[in-house]
Design a protein around this motif. Structure first.
Motif: not given
Lengths: 393, 94
Positions: B48, B68-73
């Motif tokens: 990722f 701007d991808l991110g892992v929220k949870m």
């Protein structure tokens, strides 16, 4: 709900560095960890938020995946708690203030007694003190207001009833005194006898047989009413009653025509002294001169420290210059003044029940700078006095 | 053997009208507009970065491309991505 849970458990922002970040995260998640807010910084770095309780798991797995963990910061209750406990002075002050507030709130600050005579009030306060209820004491361990009420009623026979109310930090007591019927009153057979000469205006004989009527002139010692109910028979009772009679008082006065008034003209000199025990140290103003035309006033201030009187007193002496002035007064004014002062002193001598009906100037003469004044007062007063009958054997 | 098992599963799923993700061990991917992606039943996060996320599932990989991808949870079998999603691509293993 989740947010609150995270707050109480505490969460940390952690930076991960290494080449195998994804497998590391995957391994952690497989162990049951929850990771949130993951952001990739660059190829070998990521920032994420983890729970404080799962920190151990991360540390165990870190070596296997050759990752480096560094904590950026913590959030949540455990961190706040630690922050606060690290400030020992603050904690101590907080605890102390809580204790102080608690103690002050549980201290008895005042006792108010209402509805009683001063003597009985003092008695109640004394008794309260003996129970340990006095201002400045802690109310913890003090008796219940109901118990205090019961004890007071038991210990003070003169109290008919007393209500004890605790209002915050004060006790409010409301008492009712027993109206005591004087049983010790002597009810032996007696007569009523005139105390002084006078002309009877009004009679009211409650018990006994009246011997005089209105407009009779009686001498001192004359019987006004008798306890012998029927003439020549041996039935005697206690006589009670009131006989209002007109009496006369003559007042002689001589008043000087010129009066000397001592007036303070405003010039004031202050002097201060410090008293320690019996030793007096002049502090200020001792060099100033003053003569006999000065009147002095002393003011002593003593200091107390929690009920202890300190042996140090501050004494302030104020000197006022006196200006004597003579005043001459007219005959008329002196007459008025004489009547007023004479009636006032007569009132004081006779008591409340007597009533001055009329005054008359008998004589007014000027003599050697003085005014001689003779006044006659007509007074209505009770002249009856009890005289016990001695029945012999 | 595996092919035979797969056929049986497909048949049972159809017969009992069961959701296919449960029966076939496939990931369920839910997107909310183009801002969130919710992936269930995956087997691992492969890679990722802020523009690409690769996820492993039983029979292949899913590639999500965005900005701007991110892992929220991230949970054991769940993943919530956020950012500006451009495409979701399946790369089944042949």
């Amino acid at each position: 709900m989740k947010v609150q849970q995270d707050f109480f458990q505490g969460s940390m922002r952690v930076k991960v560095q290494g080449k195998m970040i994804e497998p590391f995260l995957q391994a952690c998640v497989r162990r049951g960890c929850v990771i949130s807010n993951i952001k990739r910084v660059n190829e070998h770095e990521a920032v994420m938020t983890i729970r404080l309780s799962e920190w151990k798991t991360f540390r165990q797995l870190r070596k296997k995946y050759r990752c480096k963990l560094s904590i950026l910061g913590g959030r949540g209750f455990p961190f706040y708690y630690r922050k606060i406990t690290q400030r020992k002075a603050l904690m101590a002050a907080f605890l102390l203030s809580v204790i102080v507030v608690f103690l002050l709130a549980n201290t008895l600050w005042s006792i108010k007694v209402e509805g009683l005579t001063p003597e009985l009030e003092a008695n109640v306060e004394k008794k309260l003190k003996s129970y340990g209820v006095s201002p400045g004491k802690l109310t913890i361990g003090m008796d219940d207001p109901n118990d205090i009420q019961r004890k007071l009623l038991d210990d003070i026979p003169d109290l008919l009833w007393i209500g004890v109310n605790k209002k915050g930090t004060s006790y409010q007591l409301y008492g009712v005194e027993k109206t005591r019927h004087d049983t010790s009153k002597n009810l032996r057979p007696s007569d009523l006898v005139a105390e002084k000469k006078g002309m009877i205006v009004k009679t009211f004989i409650e018990k006994g047989r009246p011997l005089v009527t209105v407009n009779d002139v009686v001498k001192k010692g004359q019987k006004l009413a008798t306890g012998q109910l029927v003439e020549d028979k041996d039935i005697f009772v206690h006589t009670e009653g009131e006989v209002i009679a007109e009496t006369w008082y003559k007042v002689d006065q001589s008043i000087p025509m010129t009066q000397v008034l001592q007036l303070t003209d405003g010039l004031e000199i202050k002097e201060y002294q410090l008293k320690i025990g019996s030793l007096t140290i002049p502090l200020w103003g001792w060099w100033k001169e003053n003569g006999p035309q000065f009147r002095s006033e002393n003011k002593e201030t003593s200091w107390e420290w929690f009920g202890w009187k300190l042996p140090i007193d501050l004494k302030a002496i104020h000197y006022y210059e006196i200006d004597s002035k003579k005043y001459e007064q007219s005959k008329d004014k002196i007459q008025k003044l004489g009547i007023i002062t004479a009636s006032e002193s007569l009132n004081q001598y006779l008591g409340k029940e007597a009533e001055i009906m009329k005054e008359k100037v008998l004589h007014l003469r000027e003599e050697n700078g003085k005014v001689k004044l003779i006044l006659l007062f007509k007074v209505h007063e009770n002249i009856a006095v009890t005289k016990y009958i001695s029945q012999g054997d | 053997m595996a092919k035979w098992q797969k056929q049986i599963r497909t048949w049972i799923g159809r017969y009992f009208d069961l959701p296919s993700d449960v029966m076939l061990d496939l990931p369920r991917i839910t997107t909310i507009g183009s801002i969130h992606v919710y992936i269930e039943n995956h087997t691992g996060l492969l890679h990722f970065s802020d523009h690409e996320v690769r996820i492993q599932y039983k029979q292949g990989q899913v590639k999500i491309i965005g900005k701007d991808l991110g892992v929220k949870m991230m949970l054991k079998e769940e993943l919530l991505l956020e950012g500006e999603i451009k495409s979701v691509e399946f790369l089944p293993e042949a």
